[in-house]
Design a protein around this motif. Sequence first.
Motif, short mmCIF file in Angstrom:
data_model
loop_
_atom_site.label_atom_id
_atom_site.label_comp_id
_atom_site.label_asym_id
_atom_site.label_seq_id
_atom_site.Cartn_x
_atom_site.Cartn_y
_atom_site.Cartn_z
N SER A 250 0.86 -1.20 0.00
CA SER A 250 0.00 0.00 0.00
C SER A 250 0.88 1.23 0.00
O SER A 250 1.82 1.34 0.81
N ARG B 254 1.12 5.63 -0.45
CA ARG B 254 0.45 6.93 -0.52
C ARG B 254 0.72 7.54 -1.90
O ARG B 254 1.87 7.52 -2.37
N PRO B 255 -0.30 8.12 -2.53
CA PRO B 255 -0.12 8.73 -3.86
C PRO B 255 0.96 9.81 -3.90
O PRO B 255 1.51 10.10 -4.96
N TYR C 29 5.12 5.98 -6.18
CA TYR C 29 3.73 5.69 -6.52
C TYR C 29 3.49 5.84 -8.03
O TYR C 29 2.97 4.94 -8.68
N LYS D 168 2.65 2.89 -10.65
CA LYS D 168 1.36 2.98 -11.34
C LYS D 168 1.56 2.90 -12.85
O LYS D 168 0.78 2.29 -13.56
N ILE E 14 -5.47 -2.19 -8.55
CA ILE E 14 -5.15 -1.08 -7.63
C ILE E 14 -6.45 -0.63 -6.98
O ILE E 14 -7.42 -0.31 -7.67
N PHE E 15 -6.46 -0.65 -5.65
CA PHE E 15 -7.65 -0.21 -4.91
C PHE E 15 -7.36 1.13 -4.24
O PHE E 15 -6.38 1.27 -3.52
N HIS E 16 -8.23 2.11 -4.49
CA HIS E 16 -8.10 3.42 -3.84
C HIS E 16 -8.84 3.32 -2.51
O HIS E 16 -10.07 3.28 -2.49
N LEU E 17 -8.10 3.27 -1.42
CA LEU E 17 -8.73 3.01 -0.13
C LEU E 17 -8.93 4.27 0.71
O LEU E 17 -9.82 4.31 1.55
N HIS F 27 -3.96 5.52 1.47
CA HIS F 27 -3.07 4.67 0.66
C HIS F 27 -3.85 3.99 -0.46
O HIS F 27 -5.03 3.70 -0.30
N ASP F 28 -3.16 3.70 -1.54
CA ASP F 28 -3.70 2.83 -2.58
C ASP F 28 -3.06 1.46 -2.42
O ASP F 28 -1.85 1.35 -2.17
#
Length: 183
Positions: A40, A42-43, A48, A52, A116-119, A122-123
């Motif tokens: 996980s 952070r953008p 990141y 990505k 990829i899950f945007h939670l 954190h992703d």
Amino acid sequence: MLYPAPAVLVSCGDNPDNFNLITIAWAGNICTSPAMTYISIRPSRYSYAIIKKTREFVINLTTNKLAFATDFCGVTSGRKINKFERLNLTPAKASKVSAPLIEQSPVNIECRVSEIFHLGSHDMFIAKVLSIHADERYIDKKGALHLEWSDPICFSHGKYYTLGKQVGYFGFSIKKKGKKKGH
Ligand SMILES: Cc1cc2nc3c(=O)[nH]c(=O)nc-3n(C[C@H](O)[C@H](O)[C@H](O)COP(=O)(O)O)c2cc1C
């Protein structure tokens, strides 16, 4: 509050100009077959955007000897410095991904992102394990890996620790008395 956590060095990038290292504690095993893992991020991290875009990374396990590098890669950004060069770490060629392995790490896990899950903060990057490398120094004559020989470290409430003494092994709680392990 789920500690101790791993403290791994994740390498990313698809050419020496953008190779980078990020320390990750939010990482784990999530499936045995197919072998899958997650990290996980952070953008806001430099890594990141790289991961990505390339959808590949390598999880490099850490050791007492790599503790300084593990912390350093978690408090400095690849936007400003080349962490491989600064730490004298050797980027080695991976077999299935373009991200580099850290040669000094005992185990390298090559991964390809599947989802990829945007939670929130954190992703979560869910990834398939494509290949694993283990340093021969930690493999015994029977082919078994002894990660403990590498003096691994973990992370707990802001501090790094090596392993303590062994207190059991898988299944020891139901082992019949008097019988040796493996019988
Ligand atoms: C022990 C430790 C664990 C960390 N775990 C994470 C994590 O799981 N996810 C994350 O996004 N950042 C984590 N960080 C912070 C990043 O490693 C840090 O922001 C780093 O400087 C980012 O590097 P980059 O900008 O080159 O990608 C951790 C830092 C430390 C010291």
